[in-house]
Design an enzyme around this catalytic site. Structure first.
Site, mmCIF file in Angstrom:
data_model
loop_
_atom_site.group_PDB
_atom_site.id
_atom_site.type_symbol
_atom_site.label_atom_id
_atom_site.label_comp_id
_atom_site.label_asym_id
_atom_site.label_seq_id
_atom_site.Cartn_x
_atom_site.Cartn_y
_atom_site.Cartn_z
ATOM 1 N N HIS A 96 0.843 -1.212 0.000
ATOM 2 C CA HIS A 96 0.000 0.000 0.000
ATOM 3 C C HIS A 96 0.872 1.254 0.000
ATOM 4 O O HIS A 96 0.784 2.111 0.880
ATOM 5 C CB HIS A 96 -0.935 -0.003 1.215
ATOM 6 N N SER A 220 -22.660 6.330 -9.513
ATOM 7 C CA SER A 220 -21.853 7.274 -8.751
ATOM 8 C C SER A 220 -21.810 8.641 -9.416
ATOM 9 O O SER A 220 -21.331 8.802 -10.537
ATOM 10 C CB SER A 220 -20.419 6.741 -8.603
ATOM 11 N N VAL A 239 -13.948 1.630 -2.193
ATOM 12 C CA VAL A 239 -13.505 1.996 -3.540
ATOM 13 C C VAL A 239 -12.036 1.626 -3.706
ATOM 14 O O VAL A 239 -11.221 1.892 -2.829
ATOM 15 C CB VAL A 239 -13.713 3.499 -3.794
ATOM 16 N N LEU A 240 -11.698 1.025 -4.833
ATOM 17 C CA LEU A 240 -10.324 0.580 -5.065
ATOM 18 C C LEU A 240 -9.828 1.028 -6.425
ATOM 19 O O LEU A 240 -10.514 0.868 -7.439
ATOM 20 C CB LEU A 240 -10.255 -0.959 -4.999
ATOM 21 N N ASP A 270 -6.412 1.944 3.688
ATOM 22 C CA ASP A 270 -5.071 1.459 3.343
ATOM 23 C C ASP A 270 -4.471 2.232 2.173
ATOM 24 O O ASP A 270 -3.253 2.386 2.072
ATOM 25 C CB ASP A 270 -5.118 -0.024 2.954
#
Length: 369
Positions: A96, A220, A239-240, A270
């Site tokens: 991360h 969205s 959300v990634l 993260d």
């Protein structure tokens, strides 16, 4: 190759890099494994089980890092661990890096080869190592939110699923990926009123068909996010952007206007989080309050269920551990583009373009020749 398994030192991190069963497979391929004493104890794997499959037990982390060719961990290396890495050593773990320039600087200075679980891909473009942890974090997010909605824990005193004659609480989930859909599953199971928000329609269509109208779906957009969140009792950020910083979808002003004593669970913390008000917390101090809204932003949520998490993670990591050990890193990266996608830092350079972009550092394609 000599593979090292140190004991995790992040706050309340109880997982371990390899289980005894996985260690047996590594040793069976002709490699040596060094495990720091008590590394697996809190996940249900005592030293005796590692010894039983042929591992060596080390007294401390310095010995593990000093002797190993490859370190297999769970969480990103802490500053004292980065100092123990040495030139050419493989580090295989969650990193991360996008929101963590200090860690990136330390890894670059170490001249190590850092491979991130969260950017390894598969043949479909998905993230096979991140997936099981996202499943766990997504499922945990709802039980955590339900806990902090209780009055004794600072919440508004709401039973998330309601009872006959009393309406259920409202859960808004941002992101219909693995974490978001697992949060959805648990929220629906509890009987909550659930809205899923996603930036593309196909996942929403699939969820609508699966849940037969039981779940509200919204595309969205700033106005739709605002409309749903202002009425929410729980908001889950899921959300990634693979390898990159999470987009900030919820402004400080919007948080200020949320229901008092509502709960935010930011699984994306993260990678920097998707709320302007998010900041990393730990299992020791998991929450803080901003404008009367409870924020839960623990960066290692699955660490709270270490046995489940370790077993699930090893199912995904072991094939790559064996590939790195059997082939060596350079050959493994050459023959496996999916493992190559996990390479974030290679001997002093940032080797992942999205990580480099978000850190504001130059990207350099490694030369394995």
């Amino acid at each position: 190759m000599r593979v090292g398994i140190p004991k995790e030192i992040k706050d309340h991190e109880y997982r371990v890099g390899l289980t005894p069963a996985s260690v047996a497979d590594v040793i069976g391929e002709g490699h040596e494994v060094i495990v720091q004493t008590r590394a697996g104890e809190n996940a249900g794997f005592p030293d005796a089980e590692y010894v039983g499959v042929g591992a060596h037990i080390a007294d401390n982390a310095e010995e593990v890092f000093g002797r190993a060719d490859m370190i297999v961990k769970i969480k990103e290396p802490q500053p004292q661990e980065c100092k123990m890495l040495h030139s050419g050593q493989i580090l295989f773990t969650f990193l991360h890096l996008a929101p963590d320039p200090r860690q990136a600087e330390a890894l670059l200075a170490s001249d190590a080869i850092a491979v991130a679980y969260e950017t390894v891909t598969d043949t479909t473009g998905k993230l096979p190592i991140l997936t099981p942890m996202s499943e766990i974090a997504g499922r945990m997010s709802i039980q955590i939110a339900a806990h902090f909605l209780e009055k004794a824990h600072g919440g508004e005193g709401l039973l998330l699923g309601g009872v006959p004659g009393v309406k259920a609480g409202k859960v808004v989930i941002l992101g219909a990926g693995v974490a978001g859909t697992n949060a959805l599953q648990i929220a629906v199971g509890l009987g909550a009123n659930v809205t899923m928000i996603n930036r593309s329609l196909p996942p929403l269509r699939s969820l609508d068909a699966l849940y037969r109208g039981r779940v509200q779906t919204r595309l969205s957009a700033k106005s739709q996010i605002q409309e749903e969140i202002l009425d929410a009792d729980v908001v889950v950020g899921a959300v990634l952007v693979p390898g990159g910083a999470a987009p900030r979808l919820v402004s400080r002003d919007l948080v200020k206007r949320m229901k008092p004593q509502s709960v935010v669970v930011d699984i994306a913390v993260d990678q920097g989080g998707c709320f302007d008000t998010s900041r990393p917390t730990s299992h020791s101090e998991p929450i803080y309050v901003v404008d009367e809204v409870i924020h839960y932003c623990v960066t290692n949520m699955p660490g709270a269920v270490p046995k489940t998490s370790t077993l699930a993670l090893n199912n995904a990591t072991l094939p790559f551990v064996l590939e790195l050990a059997n082939r060596g890193p350079e050959q493994a990266f050459e023959v496996d583009p999916h493992l190559r996608n996990g390479l974030d830092i290679y001997r002093g350079v940032v080797a992942h373009p999205i990580v480099a972009r978000d850190l504001g550092l130059p990207y350099e394609k490694p030369n394995f020749g």
